[in-house]
Design an enzyme around this catalytic site. Structure first.
Site, short mmCIF file in Angstrom:
data_model
loop_
_atom_site.label_atom_id
_atom_site.label_comp_id
_atom_site.label_asym_id
_atom_site.label_seq_id
_atom_site.Cartn_x
_atom_site.Cartn_y
_atom_site.Cartn_z
N ASP A 1 0.63 -1.25 0.18
CA ASP A 1 -0.03 0.14 0.05
C ASP A 1 0.60 1.33 -0.11
OD1 ASP A 1 0.81 -0.86 2.44
OD2 ASP A 1 -0.60 0.62 3.56
N LYS B 1 -6.75 -0.69 6.43
CA LYS B 1 -5.49 -0.47 7.30
C LYS B 1 -5.43 1.07 7.48
CE LYS B 1 -1.47 0.71 6.68
NZ LYS B 1 0.05 0.83 6.37
N GLU C 1 -3.67 -0.29 13.70
CA GLU C 1 -2.24 -0.22 13.82
C GLU C 1 -1.59 0.77 14.66
OE1 GLU C 1 1.71 -0.07 10.72
OE2 GLU C 1 -0.25 -0.14 9.91
N GLU D 1 1.41 1.90 16.00
CA GLU D 1 2.86 1.58 15.93
C GLU D 1 3.85 2.40 16.81
OE1 GLU D 1 6.66 1.53 12.57
OE2 GLU D 1 4.62 2.27 12.04
N LYS E 1 -2.36 -5.05 14.23
CA LYS E 1 -0.86 -4.95 13.53
C LYS E 1 0.05 -3.99 14.51
CE LYS E 1 1.21 -3.73 9.30
NZ LYS E 1 1.36 -3.31 7.84
N SER F 1 2.15 -8.87 8.76
CA SER F 1 1.76 -8.02 7.55
C SER F 1 2.82 -7.12 7.19
CB SER F 1 0.59 -7.03 8.29
OG SER F 1 -0.04 -6.02 7.37
N TYR G 1 4.08 6.26 4.90
CA TYR G 1 3.59 5.62 3.78
C TYR G 1 2.91 6.41 2.69
CZ TYR G 1 4.35 1.64 6.66
OH TYR G 1 5.04 0.72 7.53
#
Length: 370
Positions: free
Chosen positions: A31, A143, A186, A188, A228, A305, A370
């Protein structure tokens, strides 16, 4: 009166989540935004055009063998509308392989005012109509990435950043489930910094617990999500990082999850967080080995993932050359198989590295986006 999901929607969400958490399979994160994939292309001297991005994704998705190791693929919005050389849409190509198409739905990070350059994730305003459209296009999971950093001198992560990112993840998850889409949650905790493994564990435990609490507040169906998270590792610049072996990382990660994540969650699909391909595989395998030995055993499927930790050797071999597609796919399958074994605690360190791979090269990118 509290609005609740219908039984049909609950059943569909649980079925999708369980399919994604199939034993021995994981998720390919493909992605990357146009700018992020552009940085990869610069390294291999490939021009960042729509056609080259299509050709690269075709290399990733085109081999039938990926169905043995991959349960879902996270796509970028652009990829949803692209087709392979035979005119078949990538979504249909994946579904024919019994791979669930997913979609990145966040719109990136913005600075959170009142903090030490901490961030929050944007994209909630129009999320529902986008999810409804993505469902029509065949996507069944999504996501959303929230990012927190550890900076002991700057007081990060602040309570404000923890709370706001948890709320954003919960609101996103609630909207996704309303639209019959399984949310990958997610939270993180970045590996940027010089903090110890123990500090990462302390912060991650607080972040994961806050995220789960927010999900409950928003009446999110726990059986219909996937988590995630980051693994528990020392910061990239920590002086004693070499002292943290896979067993220490595995034990810290398992204990953090056992303290914070409900057994109802079907699967925990780790992000690689800048680890090399080999590191991410070895650590995942150790997490599963430890999870199966402790009492009580870990109740979730513990899998992957991965983006960079699956793709980096393959994209280096591909280098935009059609003649290299076969070799690139062999490397991709090798990494997928290695992580499939790791998700079952069966990977032998070093067994998937080759002279053509960059599997032991660090994938760390400071302040990765990202």
């Amino acid at each position: 009166m509290t609005l609740m999901l219908s039984k049909n929607i609950q059943d569909e969400l649980q079925q999708t989540a369980r399919l994604l958490a199939t034993n021995g399979k994981g998720i390919l994160a493909a992605d990357e935004s146009m700018s992020t994939i552009g940085k990869k292309f610069v390294q291999i001297a490939v021009e960042n055009t729509k056609e080259n991005r299509r050709l690269y994704r075709q290399m990733l998705f085109g081999d039938d063998r990926i169905r043995e190791f991959i349960s879902g693929v996270i796509l970028h919005d652009e990829t949803l509308y692209q087709k392979d050389d035979n005119g078949k849409g990538f979504v249909d190509l994946l579904r024919e392989k019994n791979i669930v198409p997913g979609i990145k739905v966040d719109r990136g990070l913005v600075l959170l005012m009142g903090t030490n350059n901490e961030t929050n994730t944007q994209g909630l305003d129009d999320l529902k109509p986008r999810c409804e459209e993505y469902y029509k296009l065949g996507c069944r999971f999504a996501k959303w990435r929230a990012v927190l950093k550890i900076d002991e001198h700057g007081g990060s992560p602040s309570q404000l950043a923890i709370v706001e990112n948890a709320r954003g993840l919960a609101r996103y998850a609630s909207i996704c489930q309303e639209c019959r889409i399984v949310p990958i949650v997610e939270p993180e905790v970045l590996s940027d910094g010089n903090h110890s493994l123990e500090k990462c564990q302390q912060v991650s435990q607080k972040v994961f617990a806050a995220t789960i609490a927010a999900l409950h507040e928003h009446n999110v169906l726990m059986e219909g999500i996937l988590l995630k998270p980051n693994m528990i590792t020392a910061g990239h610049d920590f002086n004693g990082k070499a002292e943290n072996n896979a067993e220490e990382i595995g034990m810290a990660t398992v204990m953090t999850l056992m303290r914070t994540i409900p057994p109802a969650v079907p699967g925990i699909m780790f992000l690689s967080g800048g680890q090399s391909e080999e590191e991410a595989t070895v650590n995942l395998s150790m997490i599963n080995q430890i999870g199966s030995k402790i009492k009580p055993q870990t109740p979730w499927k513990l899998s992957f993932s991965y983006g960079r930790a699956l793709q980096n050797s393959a994209i280096t071999i591909w280098a935009g050359n059609v003649e290299n597609v076969g070799k690139a796919r062999e490397e991709l399958i090798r990494r997928m198989k290695a992580n499939s074994l790791a998700s079952q605690g069966r990977y032998m360190p070093g067994s998937s590295t080759t002279t053509s791979s960059t599997a032991t090269k660090s994938n760390y990118v400071a302040k990765h986006v990202y």
